[in-house]
Design an enzyme around this catalytic site. Sequence first.
Site, PDB file in Angstrom:
ATOM      1  N   ASP A   1     -41.301 -20.425  -0.545  1.00 47.25           N
ATOM      2  CA  ASP A   1     -40.103 -19.723  -0.068  1.00 47.25           C
ATOM      3  C   ASP A   1     -38.884 -20.430  -0.638  1.00 47.25           C
ATOM      4  O   ASP A   1     -38.620 -21.593  -0.329  1.00 47.25           O
ATOM      5  CB  ASP A   1     -40.065 -19.760   1.471  1.00 47.25           C
ATOM      6  CG  ASP A   1     -38.956 -18.872   2.036  1.00 47.25           C
ATOM      7  OD1 ASP A   1     -38.103 -18.410   1.256  1.00 47.25           O
ATOM      8  OD2 ASP A   1     -38.962 -18.642   3.261  1.00 47.25           O
TER       9      ASP A   1
ATOM     10  N   GLU B   1     -41.180 -16.117  -1.723  1.00 46.56           N
ATOM     11  CA  GLU B   1     -40.234 -15.422  -0.848  1.00 46.56           C
ATOM     12  C   GLU B   1     -38.820 -15.638  -1.347  1.00 46.56           C
ATOM     13  O   GLU B   1     -38.444 -16.760  -1.702  1.00 46.56           O
ATOM     14  CB  GLU B   1     -40.310 -16.030   0.565  1.00 46.56           C
ATOM     15  CG  GLU B   1     -41.130 -15.239   1.542  1.00 46.56           C
ATOM     16  CD  GLU B   1     -41.089 -15.889   2.911  1.00 46.56           C
ATOM     17  OE1 GLU B   1     -40.041 -15.816   3.575  1.00 46.56           O
ATOM     18  OE2 GLU B   1     -42.106 -16.483   3.298  1.00 46.56           O
TER      19      GLU B   1
HETATM   20 MG    MG Z   1     -38.332 -16.776   4.274  1.00 47.80          MG
END
Ligand code: MG
Length: 362
Positions: free
Chosen positions: A189, A217
């Site tokens: 992420d 992400e």
């Molecule tokens: Mg996130």
Amino acid sequence: MKIVSMRLALLRAPLRVPFRTALRETSHIEDMIIELTDESGAVGRGEAPPTAAITGETLGSIEAALRGHIGPALMGRRFDGMDEALSAISGSIVGNSSARAAAEMALWDIYAQNCGLPLYRLWGGGMGRLTTDITISVNAPETMAEDTAYAVSAGYDTLKIKVGENPELDLARLRAVRSAAPEATIRIDANQAWTPRMAVRLLEKMQAEGLGIELVEQPVKARDIDGLQFVTANSPVPVMADESMFSPQDAVNIMQRHAADYVNIKLMKCGGPANALRIISAAEIYGVECMIGCMLEANVSVSAAVHLACAKSAITRVDLDGPALCSSNPVMGGAKFSGKLIELSDAPGLGISSIDGLEYLD
Ligand code: MG
């Protein structure tokens, strides 16, 4: 359903270890709890964490939205069904997605209790059990390798790593994690840290090194949907939209443009279960798989997310490790966490019977 009382309280829960991201460090959860009671005496509960950097909400703004706008729209009115109650919330205030989510989940909790059904059955059925990934906190590579080995020995097979601080250090961290967990699924992420070209370059490098990243992400800025689309089209790693997707409208826009391969649904971003269900419907139409995630939340709102994930097969990935990061759980009932496994009972509603140590604000 007629709501006869609303109480607000603070829930505090210490974390096992301080939670660190590139932006902040925090040692405990401190969230707003709403308790609604209907005329039959059923108590519905909801939770909202302050996430100023993401939704713009603080504990003060959440309290003001609930006390000054959402509460008055609900109190004393008779609702024939959920649609009417949901309209009352959405008509009372715009924005304030976490405050609205908390009130909405408390209403769903009461509604399902009155139906005698656990929420996941009301929302579509399923098994009442699922598995979550776990976040390995950002640290020195050696520490992250130790934490990874511990997580794997505790049975976790999917790890989430925050990146975006420093490309070289990120690579060193990912190498350390991968060598400590050769078989694990690793998702990363970037929390908006990269430019589109930089993202493609870094992701190519990671895959060329054999790091085997499952997905990334939010590689680019939340508003940069063109950039997100560029990364999705050019990166060897599938892309998931998180901060770029709050509302069902955001979801449809991203899906129509194929600006991401997956989307991350969080109740606090979308404003509650009703909008989450709309995003899931869009995902079913466009054939997009969803992850369900959370902020640093305790087991009230995370239980609502678990019910949703159990009910909907479009949610194929689960990132609900909030309660697992706490050193104690003040919430009785609700989703039960044991390692990566999360289970729901057949208790009606959210299944929560009480919360210890609440500090009431009235
Ligand atoms: Mg996130």
